[in-house]
Design a protein around this motif. Structure first.
Motif, mmCIF file in Angstrom:
data_model
loop_
_atom_site.group_PDB
_atom_site.id
_atom_site.type_symbol
_atom_site.label_atom_id
_atom_site.label_comp_id
_atom_site.label_asym_id
_atom_site.label_seq_id
_atom_site.Cartn_x
_atom_site.Cartn_y
_atom_site.Cartn_z
ATOM 1 N N GLY A 40 0.819 -1.210 0.000
ATOM 2 C CA GLY A 40 0.000 0.000 0.000
ATOM 3 C C GLY A 40 0.853 1.260 0.000
ATOM 4 N N LYS A 41 1.938 1.241 0.759
ATOM 5 C CA LYS A 41 2.851 2.383 0.777
ATOM 6 C C LYS A 41 3.516 2.559 -0.587
ATOM 7 C CE LYS A 41 3.792 2.215 5.717
ATOM 8 N NZ LYS A 41 4.763 1.955 6.775
ATOM 9 N N LYS A 42 3.901 1.451 -1.192
ATOM 10 C CA LYS A 42 4.529 1.506 -2.516
ATOM 11 C C LYS A 42 3.548 2.070 -3.551
ATOM 12 C CE LYS A 42 6.765 -1.508 -5.885
ATOM 13 N NZ LYS A 42 7.183 -2.889 -6.181
ATOM 14 N N GLU A 43 2.294 1.619 -3.504
ATOM 15 C CA GLU A 43 1.275 2.123 -4.427
ATOM 16 C C GLU A 43 1.038 3.613 -4.206
ATOM 17 O OE1 GLU A 43 -2.240 -0.205 -3.815
ATOM 18 O OE2 GLU A 43 -1.378 -1.994 -4.721
ATOM 19 N N TRP A 44 0.978 4.033 -2.947
ATOM 20 C CA TRP A 44 0.738 5.439 -2.644
ATOM 21 C C TRP A 44 1.867 6.313 -3.166
ATOM 22 C CZ3 TRP A 44 -3.446 7.941 -1.612
ATOM 23 C CH2 TRP A 44 -3.360 9.257 -1.198
ATOM 24 N N LYS A 45 3.102 5.863 -2.955
ATOM 25 C CA LYS A 45 4.255 6.622 -3.439
ATOM 26 C C LYS A 45 4.234 6.715 -4.970
ATOM 27 C CE LYS A 45 7.287 5.569 0.447
ATOM 28 N NZ LYS A 45 8.525 4.892 0.871
ATOM 29 N N ALA A 46 3.836 5.635 -5.643
ATOM 30 C CA ALA A 46 3.747 5.658 -7.108
ATOM 31 C C ALA A 46 2.668 6.630 -7.562
ATOM 32 C CB ALA A 46 3.464 4.257 -7.642
ATOM 33 N N LEU A 47 1.548 6.656 -6.863
ATOM 34 C CA LEU A 47 0.463 7.573 -7.186
ATOM 35 C C LEU A 47 0.930 9.025 -7.056
ATOM 36 C CD1 LEU A 47 -3.158 7.181 -6.050
ATOM 37 C CD2 LEU A 47 -2.001 9.332 -5.662
ATOM 38 N N VAL A 48 1.620 9.342 -5.964
ATOM 39 C CA VAL A 48 2.118 10.695 -5.733
ATOM 40 C C VAL A 48 3.158 11.061 -6.787
ATOM 41 C CG1 VAL A 48 3.385 12.148 -4.098
ATOM 42 C CG2 VAL A 48 1.599 10.616 -3.287
ATOM 43 N N SER A 49 3.999 10.119 -7.144
ATOM 44 C CA SER A 49 5.016 10.359 -8.162
ATOM 45 C C SER A 49 4.371 10.678 -9.514
ATOM 46 C CB SER A 49 5.929 9.135 -8.275
ATOM 47 O OG SER A 49 6.917 9.358 -9.246
ATOM 48 N N THR A 50 3.342 9.935 -9.862
ATOM 49 C CA THR A 50 2.632 10.178 -11.121
ATOM 50 C C THR A 50 1.976 11.551 -11.118
ATOM 51 O OG1 THR A 50 2.254 7.827 -11.486
ATOM 52 C CG2 THR A 50 0.778 9.342 -12.629
ATOM 53 N N LEU A 51 1.347 11.909 -10.026
ATOM 54 C CA LEU A 51 0.709 13.220 -9.914
ATOM 55 C C LEU A 51 1.755 14.333 -10.076
ATOM 56 C CD1 LEU A 51 -1.832 14.905 -9.391
ATOM 57 C CD2 LEU A 51 -1.409 14.621 -6.945
ATOM 58 N N SER A 52 2.883 14.188 -9.414
ATOM 59 C CA SER A 52 3.957 15.185 -9.518
ATOM 60 C C SER A 52 4.489 15.277 -10.948
ATOM 61 C CB SER A 52 5.102 14.839 -8.564
ATOM 62 O OG SER A 52 4.662 14.881 -7.234
ATOM 63 N N GLU A 53 4.712 14.135 -11.579
ATOM 64 C CA GLU A 53 5.200 14.124 -12.960
ATOM 65 C C GLU A 53 4.201 14.789 -13.904
ATOM 66 O OE1 GLU A 53 5.960 9.989 -13.677
ATOM 67 O OE2 GLU A 53 7.630 9.955 -12.261
ATOM 68 N N ASP A 54 2.914 14.570 -13.660
ATOM 69 C CA ASP A 54 1.885 15.180 -14.502
ATOM 70 C C ASP A 54 1.854 16.695 -14.331
ATOM 71 O OD1 ASP A 54 1.302 12.654 -15.444
ATOM 72 O OD2 ASP A 54 -0.568 12.457 -14.305
ATOM 73 N N TRP A 55 2.070 17.179 -13.106
ATOM 74 C CA TRP A 55 2.142 18.626 -12.881
ATOM 75 C C TRP A 55 3.350 19.218 -13.609
ATOM 76 C CZ3 TRP A 55 -1.343 21.948 -11.709
ATOM 77 C CH2 TRP A 55 -2.354 21.682 -10.786
ATOM 78 N N ILE A 56 4.479 18.552 -13.507
ATOM 79 C CA ILE A 56 5.702 19.024 -14.169
ATOM 80 C C ILE A 56 5.499 19.065 -15.678
ATOM 81 C CG2 ILE A 56 8.110 18.441 -14.681
ATOM 82 C CD1 ILE A 56 8.211 17.355 -11.716
ATOM 83 N N ALA A 57 4.933 17.997 -16.241
ATOM 84 C CA ALA A 57 4.692 17.945 -17.683
ATOM 85 C C ALA A 57 3.759 19.065 -18.138
ATOM 86 C CB ALA A 57 4.126 16.578 -18.081
ATOM 87 N N ALA A 58 2.729 19.342 -17.361
ATOM 88 C CA ALA A 58 1.798 20.416 -17.709
ATOM 89 C C ALA A 58 2.518 21.766 -17.694
ATOM 90 C CB ALA A 58 0.614 20.425 -16.744
ATOM 91 N N ALA A 59 3.343 21.989 -16.680
ATOM 92 C CA ALA A 59 4.084 23.258 -16.592
ATOM 93 C C ALA A 59 5.059 23.396 -17.758
ATOM 94 C CB ALA A 59 4.822 23.336 -15.258
ATOM 95 N N GLU A 60 5.762 22.326 -18.061
ATOM 96 C CA GLU A 60 6.733 22.366 -19.161
ATOM 97 C C GLU A 60 6.054 22.579 -20.514
ATOM 98 O OE1 GLU A 60 8.951 18.743 -18.579
ATOM 99 O OE2 GLU A 60 10.341 19.726 -17.185
ATOM 100 N N ALA A 61 4.812 22.132 -20.637
ATOM 101 C CA ALA A 61 4.059 22.306 -21.878
ATOM 102 C C ALA A 61 3.410 23.689 -21.955
ATOM 103 C CB ALA A 61 2.990 21.219 -21.995
ATOM 104 N N GLY A 62 3.545 24.456 -20.881
ATOM 105 C CA GLY A 62 2.972 25.796 -20.872
ATOM 106 C C GLY A 62 1.475 25.826 -20.611
ATOM 107 N N ALA A 63 0.947 24.762 -20.016
ATOM 108 C CA ALA A 63 -0.493 24.708 -19.726
ATOM 109 C C ALA A 63 -0.861 25.825 -18.753
ATOM 110 C CB ALA A 63 -0.862 23.351 -19.149
ATOM 111 N N ARG A 64 -1.913 26.523 -19.040
ATOM 112 C CA ARG A 64 -2.409 27.620 -18.196
ATOM 113 C C ARG A 64 -3.239 27.046 -17.046
ATOM 114 N NH1 ARG A 64 -0.496 32.239 -18.424
ATOM 115 N NH2 ARG A 64 -2.497 33.138 -17.898
ATOM 116 N N PRO A 65 -3.226 27.702 -15.893
ATOM 117 C CA PRO A 65 -3.998 27.209 -14.747
ATOM 118 C C PRO A 65 -5.474 26.968 -15.059
ATOM 119 C CG PRO A 65 -2.550 28.985 -14.070
ATOM 120 C CD PRO A 65 -2.480 28.914 -15.587
ATOM 121 N N GLU A 66 -6.058 27.779 -15.913
ATOM 122 C CA GLU A 66 -7.476 27.635 -16.236
ATOM 123 C C GLU A 66 -7.757 26.567 -17.301
ATOM 124 O OE1 GLU A 66 -5.712 30.796 -18.854
ATOM 125 O OE2 GLU A 66 -5.610 30.384 -16.713
#
Length: 105
Positions: A40-66
């Protein structure tokens, strides 16, 4: 748990989380994390990692907050916060079950 220990679900030490959110919030989060299985801890860490990577990818792509992309990420982030007892988004007075790490977050 020692007051200086850092948990993976907490961005800083226990003393910092206790000062920011209160000792009860830290205690509930610590109990939640400590009760999770190693898988469960391993799954949770993977989930958080994916969320963080998705935020980074959105920022790098220039996605606007809205944008739909960022709004969906924000929704996922709030779901993640609600899933951990003791976080500011957790409303333990009305929430009786928590999403599993494998759910839609």
């Amino acid at each position: 748990m020692a007051a200086t220990t850092k948990q993976p679900w907490c961005a800083s030490s226990a003393s910092c989380c206790s000062r920011s959110w209160g000792a009860d919030a830290y205690r509930r989060g610590d109990e939640w994390w400590s009760s999770r299985s190693p898988e469960g801890k391993k799954e949770w860490k993977a989930l958080v990692s994916t969320l963080s990577e998705d935020w980074i990818a959105a920022a790098e792509a220039g996605a606007r907050p809205e944008s739909d992309r960022c709004q969906d990420l924000a929704r996922r982030h709030i779901e993640w916060l609600r899933a951990v007892p003791g976080t500011p988004a957790d409303d333990h007075s009305t929430t009786t079950s928590r999403p599993k790490a494998s759910e839609s977050i």
